[in-house]
Design a protein around this motif. Structure first.
Motif, PDB file in Angstrom:
ATOM      1  N   UNK A 166       1.969   0.024  -1.174  1.00  0.00           N
ATOM      2  CA  UNK A 166       1.128   1.231  -1.083  1.00  0.00           C
ATOM      3  C   UNK A 166      -0.081   0.972  -0.187  1.00  0.00           C
ATOM      4  N   UNK A 167      -0.629  -0.231  -0.257  1.00  0.00           N
ATOM      5  CA  UNK A 167      -1.729  -0.589   0.641  1.00  0.00           C
ATOM      6  C   UNK A 167      -1.274  -0.556   2.091  1.00  0.00           C
ATOM      7  N   UNK A 168      -0.051  -1.043   2.336  1.00  0.00           N
ATOM      8  CA  UNK A 168       0.510  -1.005   3.687  1.00  0.00           C
ATOM      9  C   UNK A 168       0.749   0.437   4.123  1.00  0.00           C
ATOM     10  N   UNK A 169       1.228   1.268   3.197  1.00  0.00           N
ATOM     11  CA  UNK A 169       1.425   2.695   3.505  1.00  0.00           C
ATOM     12  C   UNK A 169       0.088   3.314   3.902  1.00  0.00           C
ATOM     13  N   UNK A 170      -0.944   2.999   3.130  1.00  0.00           N
ATOM     14  CA  UNK A 170      -2.264   3.577   3.385  1.00  0.00           C
ATOM     15  C   UNK A 170      -2.812   3.168   4.747  1.00  0.00           C
ATOM     16  N   UNK A 171      -2.528   1.948   5.155  1.00  0.00           N
ATOM     17  CA  UNK A 171      -2.990   1.464   6.465  1.00  0.00           C
ATOM     18  C   UNK A 171      -2.052   1.836   7.600  1.00  0.00           C
TER      19      UNK A 171
END
Length: 157
Positions: free
Chosen positions: A61-66
């Protein structure tokens, strides 16, 4: 996350902006929920959730956000609608029904579900159209010459 990071040929620009707005509004709450659940599960004698899976979801999810999420190692980083849907569903499964952001998370989940379903319908229609334009060709099931010669050789031995 910004809407231009939503990469899916079946998601329109306004729809991508809507998804990005919803994501930006609830991502911090989803991150906090995952942090709290992971911390509680680590301290529990008998965890009720797979902590490693929750950690993977939190990382992705952090990767999605970035906008750096990669569905596979060869793909460019982007926001994947289908993977985001799966990740948000995981967050929904560990979110208390009384959580103040539960409604917003569920609305994001529904928005992503609609986008995934629409993409599936469009993809099926695209495949059907491609099949309709390719003329049917007869297929020869085998090489008769070789089969005949093998039979002749076997019969003469």
């Amino acid at each position: 996350m910004i809407a231009t990071e939503v990469k899916n040929r079946f998601v329109t620009e306004p729809q991508a902006q809507h998804i990005a707005d919803r994501w930006n509004a609830v991502y911090p709450a989803m991150r906090t929920i995952l942090d709290d659940v992971i911390r509680a599960q680590r301290g529990a004698g008998r965890p009720t959730f797979d902590v490693a899976d929750l950690e993977r979801v939190r990382r992705e999810m952090g990767q999605q956000d970035r906008g750096t999420f990669k569905a596979c190692t060869r793909s460019p980083g982007a926001f994947s609608v289908s993977h985001a849907f799966s990740q948000v569903r995981t967050v929904v499964s560990v979110t208390s029904i009384g959580h103040p952001d539960a409604g917003a998370i569920l609305r994001l989940c529904a928005e992503l579900a609609d986008a995934v379903a629409e993409a599936g319908v469009a993809s099926r229609a695209e495949r059907e159209a491609a099949r309709a334009t390719v003329p049917a060709q007869q297929v020869d099931g085998g090489r008769r010459e070789r089969a005949d010669s093998e039979q002749t050789e076997r019969g003469t031995r």
